[in-house]
Each structure stands twice: as structure tokens, then as C-alpha cells.
Motif scaffolding. Sequence first.
Motif, PDB file in Angstrom:
ATOM      1  N   GLU A   1       0.836  -1.208   0.000  1.00  0.00           N
ATOM      2  CA  GLU A   1       0.000   0.000   0.000  1.00  0.00           C
ATOM      3  C   GLU A   1       0.872   1.260   0.000  1.00  0.00           C
ATOM      4  OE1 GLU A   1      -2.526  -0.259   3.375  1.00  0.00           O
ATOM      5  OE2 GLU A   1      -3.732  -1.888   2.575  1.00  0.00           O
ATOM      6  N   LEU A   2       1.879   1.255   0.855  1.00  0.00           N
ATOM      7  CA  LEU A   2       2.775   2.411   0.954  1.00  0.00           C
ATOM      8  C   LEU A   2       3.483   2.655  -0.374  1.00  0.00           C
ATOM      9  CD1 LEU A   2       4.080   4.563   2.750  1.00  0.00           C
ATOM     10  CD2 LEU A   2       5.659   2.823   3.607  1.00  0.00           C
ATOM     11  N   THR A   3       3.944   1.579  -1.002  1.00  0.00           N
ATOM     12  CA  THR A   3       4.668   1.704  -2.273  1.00  0.00           C
ATOM     13  C   THR A   3       3.764   2.247  -3.376  1.00  0.00           C
ATOM     14  OG1 THR A   3       6.089  -0.162  -1.684  1.00  0.00           O
ATOM     15  CG2 THR A   3       6.024   0.465  -4.003  1.00  0.00           C
ATOM     16  N   LEU A   4       2.574   1.681  -3.517  1.00  0.00           N
ATOM     17  CA  LEU A   4       1.684   2.096  -4.613  1.00  0.00           C
ATOM     18  C   LEU A   4       1.214   3.538  -4.443  1.00  0.00           C
ATOM     19  CD1 LEU A   4      -0.445  -1.154  -5.137  1.00  0.00           C
ATOM     20  CD2 LEU A   4       1.534  -0.350  -6.448  1.00  0.00           C
ATOM     21  N   LEU A   5       0.852   3.922  -3.207  1.00  0.00           N
ATOM     22  CA  LEU A   5       0.413   5.303  -2.976  1.00  0.00           C
ATOM     23  C   LEU A   5       1.572   6.284  -3.190  1.00  0.00           C
ATOM     24  CD1 LEU A   5      -1.853   4.788   0.166  1.00  0.00           C
ATOM     25  CD2 LEU A   5      -2.597   5.392  -2.140  1.00  0.00           C
ATOM     26  N   ALA A   6       2.753   5.918  -2.707  1.00  0.00           N
ATOM     27  CA  ALA A   6       3.915   6.795  -2.892  1.00  0.00           C
ATOM     28  C   ALA A   6       4.278   6.909  -4.369  1.00  0.00           C
ATOM     29  CB  ALA A   6       5.105   6.261  -2.094  1.00  0.00           C
ATOM     30  N   LEU A   7       4.157   5.809  -5.114  1.00  0.00           N
ATOM     31  CA  LEU A   7       4.463   5.852  -6.546  1.00  0.00           C
ATOM     32  C   LEU A   7       3.492   6.765  -7.292  1.00  0.00           C
ATOM     33  CD1 LEU A   7       5.413   2.201  -7.565  1.00  0.00           C
ATOM     34  CD2 LEU A   7       6.836   4.247  -7.689  1.00  0.00           C
ATOM     35  N   ALA A   8       2.210   6.682  -6.940  1.00  0.00           N
ATOM     36  CA  ALA A   8       1.223   7.549  -7.597  1.00  0.00           C
ATOM     37  C   ALA A   8       1.546   9.018  -7.332  1.00  0.00           C
ATOM     38  CB  ALA A   8      -0.183   7.208  -7.099  1.00  0.00           C
ATOM     39  N   GLY A   9       1.858   9.332  -6.082  1.00  0.00           N
ATOM     40  CA  GLY A   9       2.218  10.705  -5.745  1.00  0.00           C
ATOM     41  C   GLY A   9       3.514  11.140  -6.398  1.00  0.00           C
ATOM     42  N   ALA A  10       4.492  10.227  -6.453  1.00  0.00           N
ATOM     43  CA  ALA A  10       5.791  10.553  -7.053  1.00  0.00           C
ATOM     44  C   ALA A  10       5.651  10.812  -8.550  1.00  0.00           C
ATOM     45  CB  ALA A  10       6.774   9.412  -6.808  1.00  0.00           C
ATOM     46  N   LEU A  11       4.803  10.030  -9.217  1.00  0.00           N
ATOM     47  CA  LEU A  11       4.609  10.231 -10.655  1.00  0.00           C
ATOM     48  C   LEU A  11       3.966  11.588 -10.920  1.00  0.00           C
ATOM     49  CD1 LEU A  11       4.866   9.098 -13.486  1.00  0.00           C
ATOM     50  CD2 LEU A  11       2.618   8.029 -13.208  1.00  0.00           C
ATOM     51  N   ALA A  12       2.951  11.943 -10.103  1.00  0.00           N
ATOM     52  CA  ALA A  12       2.300  13.249 -10.270  1.00  0.00           C
ATOM     53  C   ALA A  12       3.300  14.384 -10.015  1.00  0.00           C
ATOM     54  CB  ALA A  12       1.108  13.361  -9.323  1.00  0.00           C
ATOM     55  N   ALA A  13       4.054  14.269  -8.929  1.00  0.00           N
ATOM     56  CA  ALA A  13       5.056  15.302  -8.621  1.00  0.00           C
ATOM     57  C   ALA A  13       6.125  15.352  -9.702  1.00  0.00           C
ATOM     58  CB  ALA A  13       5.690  15.018  -7.257  1.00  0.00           C
ATOM     59  N   GLY A  14       6.532  14.170 -10.186  1.00  0.00           N
ATOM     60  CA  GLY A  14       7.573  14.121 -11.207  1.00  0.00           C
ATOM     61  C   GLY A  14       7.154  14.789 -12.502  1.00  0.00           C
ATOM     62  N   ILE A  15       5.898  14.588 -12.911  1.00  0.00           N
ATOM     63  CA  ILE A  15       5.413  15.212 -14.144  1.00  0.00           C
ATOM     64  C   ILE A  15       5.388  16.739 -13.998  1.00  0.00           C
ATOM     65  CG2 ILE A  15       3.362  15.512 -15.586  1.00  0.00           C
ATOM     66  CD1 ILE A  15       2.791  12.513 -15.177  1.00  0.00           C
ATOM     67  N   VAL A  16       4.882  17.212 -12.854  1.00  0.00           N
ATOM     68  CA  VAL A  16       4.799  18.660 -12.633  1.00  0.00           C
ATOM     69  C   VAL A  16       6.194  19.281 -12.613  1.00  0.00           C
ATOM     70  CG1 VAL A  16       4.152  20.448 -10.972  1.00  0.00           C
ATOM     71  CG2 VAL A  16       2.587  18.544 -11.429  1.00  0.00           C
ATOM     72  N   VAL A  17       7.106  18.653 -11.878  1.00  0.00           N
ATOM     73  CA  VAL A  17       8.456  19.223 -11.743  1.00  0.00           C
ATOM     74  C   VAL A  17       9.210  19.131 -13.076  1.00  0.00           C
ATOM     75  CG1 VAL A  17      10.670  19.014 -10.549  1.00  0.00           C
ATOM     76  CG2 VAL A  17       8.547  18.752  -9.273  1.00  0.00           C
ATOM     77  N   ALA A  18       9.023  18.022 -13.814  1.00  0.00           N
ATOM     78  CA  ALA A  18       9.681  17.902 -15.120  1.00  0.00           C
ATOM     79  C   ALA A  18       9.183  18.998 -16.065  1.00  0.00           C
ATOM     80  CB  ALA A  18       9.417  16.527 -15.721  1.00  0.00           C
ATOM     81  N   ALA A  19       7.866  19.283 -16.016  1.00  0.00           N
ATOM     82  CA  ALA A  19       7.318  20.360 -16.847  1.00  0.00           C
ATOM     83  C   ALA A  19       7.923  21.703 -16.454  1.00  0.00           C
ATOM     84  CB  ALA A  19       5.794  20.403 -16.705  1.00  0.00           C
ATOM     85  N   MET A  20       8.094  21.918 -15.152  1.00  0.00           N
ATOM     86  CA  MET A  20       8.735  23.158 -14.691  1.00  0.00           C
ATOM     87  C   MET A  20      10.177  23.236 -15.188  1.00  0.00           C
ATOM     88  SD  MET A  20       7.285  23.122 -10.769  1.00  0.00           S
ATOM     89  CE  MET A  20       8.248  24.511 -10.198  1.00  0.00           C
ATOM     90  N   ARG A  21      10.865  22.079 -15.193  1.00  0.00           N
ATOM     91  CA  ARG A  21      12.284  22.053 -15.593  1.00  0.00           C
ATOM     92  C   ARG A  21      12.493  22.390 -17.065  1.00  0.00           C
ATOM     93  NH1 ARG A  21      16.883  21.559 -13.307  1.00  0.00           N
ATOM     94  NH2 ARG A  21      17.528  19.390 -13.587  1.00  0.00           N
ATOM     95  N   VAL A  22      11.478  22.139 -17.910  1.00  0.00           N
ATOM     96  CA  VAL A  22      11.626  22.447 -19.344  1.00  0.00           C
ATOM     97  C   VAL A  22      10.799  23.666 -19.743  1.00  0.00           C
ATOM     98  CG1 VAL A  22      12.121  20.036 -19.909  1.00  0.00           C
ATOM     99  CG2 VAL A  22       9.756  20.853 -20.017  1.00  0.00           C
ATOM    100  N   SER A  23      10.231  24.339 -18.751  1.00  0.00           N
ATOM    101  CA  SER A  23       9.394  25.505 -19.033  1.00  0.00           C
ATOM    102  C   SER A  23      10.219  26.651 -19.627  1.00  0.00           C
ATOM    103  CB  SER A  23       8.730  25.971 -17.730  1.00  0.00           C
ATOM    104  OG  SER A  23       8.164  27.249 -17.911  1.00  0.00           O
TER     105      SER A  23
END
Length: 214
Positions: free
Chosen positions: A20-42
Amino acid sequence: MNVITDHLAEFGDGLLLTVELTLLALAGALAAGIVVAAMRVSPVRVLRAAGMAYVETLQNIPLLVWLVIAVFGLPEIGVMAGLFTSAVVVIALYQGAYMAEAIRSGINAVPAGQGEAARALGLTFVQSLRLVVLPQALRTAIQPLGTIAIMTLMNTAMAAAVGVVELTAAANRVNLAEARPIYIFVTAGLLYMALSAVFGLVTGTLERKLAILR
């Protein structure tokens, strides 16, 4: 082997909480990763700087320190959350920094002409990123994202240090009662290996079906 069979319930509960901890953390990490990656190439310098600051700050401080700050430090300033929730959020934000770099590498692998063509058709930066670039970037980055998913699974063991009774903490509690560390922690290790194998299998399947080779 009685030491294991007599405590199957504890191992099962710990294993379930780890998943449970892994799957929830992965979902949050993917969302954060997409947002931050978009900021990095903005094209906006302030957003690029903020994205870089996020990645550098998260990656250069150990996960255990972040967990201790969240669990024992934030309540001092009135921010309260349960142990499990705190662990999920902290691990998600921490792994999100690594996800962001993997996704940014995928974005950089997409030919620049595709983004330029999208903008020539009238799409905004956000629209071209969301509709054209990001879908290809995620498919290109499947393998490194799979590696980060396994890394996230392993990092959930850190949550034991702040009181979350996941697999490692459950094994430690059984060992305190039975004092048979070899049998108990080898069993815990084999369970982690089994979970890693499942993640590797899923990643390999997705890679064969979706990955874009350049």
C-alpha cells in the motif's frame, strides 16, 4: 521454520502495508515528477529555477532525514498527520525528484521538431507538452521509471524508523519476540525480492508494449 509459520499474520500485515505504501507513494511521485519535469523544461526562468531547486533539495538530503522532520518536526509547528500519511507524502515527494529527472530525460529525447510543429499549429506550451511531448516522453522513460519504482519499494523500509509497521518493522518485532534474526530477516528479504520481481515483470511488459526506441 516454526518461527516463520507462527508469525505469518505479522508478516502478511507488514507485506500488505508495504505494498500500500509503495503504490500510494508511486502515484504521488509520478504526479510530482510530471509537474516538476514540466517546470524544468518551461520557457519561464522562475519555474525552471524552482524545479531545479526542488530536485536538488530533495535529492541531496537523505530520505530518513525528511521522514524524521515530517514525523517529529512538523507537529512542533502545528502540522499534524498520521504516521502512514506522513510516510506516503514524504516518500512520494522524495521519489518525485527522481521521477522528474527521468521524465525530463524522456522529454529531451523527443525530437524538438515535434514541439515546434505543435506550437506552429497554435498549441500553447502546456498543450503541446500535454498532448504531444509528454505521452512520448513517458513511453521513452519506462525503463528508468521502473527502476525508480523498485527504488521506491526499497525506500519504504525507511518508514520503519519513524514507527510505520511495514515489512521491515514487522520482521523486527517478530525478531524481538523470537530472537531468530537469520530466519526472520532472510524471509523479509525474500519477500522484498518477490515484490521487486513483480515490479520488474510489470515494467518489462510495459516496455515491450509501449516503449519508444530512439
